[in-house]
Design an enzyme around this catalytic site. Sequence first.
Site, PDB file in Angstrom:
ATOM      1  N   SER A  64     -71.042  19.554  51.701  1.00 33.23           N
ATOM      2  CA  SER A  64     -70.394  20.863  51.579  1.00 33.23           C
ATOM      3  C   SER A  64     -69.751  21.057  50.207  1.00 33.23           C
ATOM      4  CB  SER A  64     -69.322  20.979  52.665  1.00 33.23           C
ATOM      5  OG  SER A  64     -68.528  22.116  52.445  1.00 33.23           O
ATOM      6  N   GLY A 124     -66.997  25.137  52.429  1.00 35.22           N
ATOM      7  CA  GLY A 124     -66.110  25.441  53.550  1.00 35.22           C
ATOM      8  C   GLY A 124     -65.737  26.925  53.560  1.00 35.22           C
ATOM      9  N   ASN A 164     -64.220  21.205  59.064  1.00 40.06           N
ATOM     10  CA  ASN A 164     -63.498  20.398  58.093  1.00 40.06           C
ATOM     11  C   ASN A 164     -62.107  20.136  58.656  1.00 40.06           C
ATOM     12  OD1 ASN A 164     -62.151  19.262  56.006  1.00 40.06           O
ATOM     13  ND2 ASN A 164     -62.659  20.828  54.487  1.00 40.06           N
ATOM     14  N   CYS A 189     -57.934  19.792  56.531  1.00 40.53           N
ATOM     15  CA  CYS A 189     -57.012  20.813  56.008  1.00 40.53           C
ATOM     16  C   CYS A 189     -55.603  20.603  56.526  1.00 40.53           C
ATOM     17  CB  CYS A 189     -57.447  22.197  56.445  1.00 40.53           C
ATOM     18  SG  CYS A 189     -59.101  22.494  56.002  1.00 40.53           S
ATOM     19  N   GLY A 245     -71.078   9.934  51.532  1.00 43.09           N
ATOM     20  CA  GLY A 245     -70.126   9.139  50.760  1.00 43.09           C
ATOM     21  C   GLY A 245     -70.850   8.325  49.700  1.00 43.09           C
TER      22      GLY A 245
HETATM   23  C1  SIN Z   1     -61.690  21.554  48.298  1.00 41.37           C
HETATM   24  O1  SIN Z   1     -62.166  22.701  48.326  1.00 41.37           O
HETATM   25  O2  SIN Z   1     -60.592  21.328  47.741  1.00 41.37           O
HETATM   26  C2  SIN Z   1     -62.430  20.410  48.909  1.00 41.37           C
HETATM   27  C3  SIN Z   1     -62.559  20.558  50.355  1.00 41.37           C
HETATM   28  C4  SIN Z   1     -62.755  19.260  51.078  1.00 41.37           C
HETATM   29  O3  SIN Z   1     -63.005  18.219  50.478  1.00 41.37           O
HETATM   30  O4  SIN Z   1     -62.643  19.252  52.293  1.00 41.37           O
END
Ligand code: SIN
Length: 300
Positions: free
Chosen positions: A21, A46, A127, A130, A240
């Site tokens: 993503s 995201g 995700n 957050c 990863g």
């Molecule tokens: C981001 O947009 O800061 C990264 C998002 C993530 O790694 O989940």
Amino acid sequence: MASMSVKLFGKNLRNPVMNASGTLGYGEEIEPLWGIENLGAYVTKGLSLNPHNGNPTPRVWEERQGLINSIGLQNVGVDRFFNEYFPLFKKKKTPIIVNFFGFTEEEYVACARRIKPDNLIIALEMNLSCPNVKQGGISFGKDPEMVYKIVKEVKAVTRIPIIAKLTPEVRNLREIAGAAYDAGVDGFTLLNTMPSLVVDIEKCSVPIRGGLSGPVLRPIALKAVYEIFSSLHVPILGSGGIMNYSDALSFIMAGACAVQVGTATFVDPYTIPKIIQELKNYLEQLRCPRISDLTGVAHG
Ligand code: SIN
């Protein structure tokens, strides 16, 4: 001819290689170099219910064995993605996985509800890294009770399969994954980036705090895939530090049915098509009829 196709939630993907993503823009950005239809599935940046501006720069920082990003969840919002960008995937008949997030439980649920089922949508990737603004900023994905509750609530509002993308920043990954599983999650993406920071010794300052990705994370993510594969029986997407086909294979052998490539694309934007071709060559050299036969073979 060896078969690269894999089945995910009852749908056929032409191969097991996806982008992670946020690492291929909204799809169209890579088109001048190679066609998005080469992917097994495209994973969106995201998306949230409303557009989000993200963090000030610097947002990316090169490290010795990886990359730190602090994008801050910038995105165009779920409606604009489906109005403006999804038509390209429809035209190219390319399956997608929709990564989504919220800063409250309500936002996660509202965002998931907004996404209408479509033949090309394979899954919604939650995700869970957050910060929960209502609970003092603790990440949703670090508390098993929160994970259980939010997965259950999201599952109640959509019939699209749900994949939980977990953070490495926990000591109890099995417990967290177990909570998502008990709540009915359909699969996992293992893992997201690891929180980190950089110190500038000349300015005596911290220029960036963000998620560390790349080769430095690979053995940690591999361990997560290996362990979750042996305890929970749902599809796993391995992510990863995958830089080449042998890294991809190691995730598949550890238990992943598909892999996501992120940081490597910033080193060489052709990494994904190269990995797809090299995996095909590997199968043919080995006279292995199907890539899907290799999932989990490292477990003996
Ligand atoms: C981001 O947009 O800061 C990264 C998002 C993530 O790694 O989940």
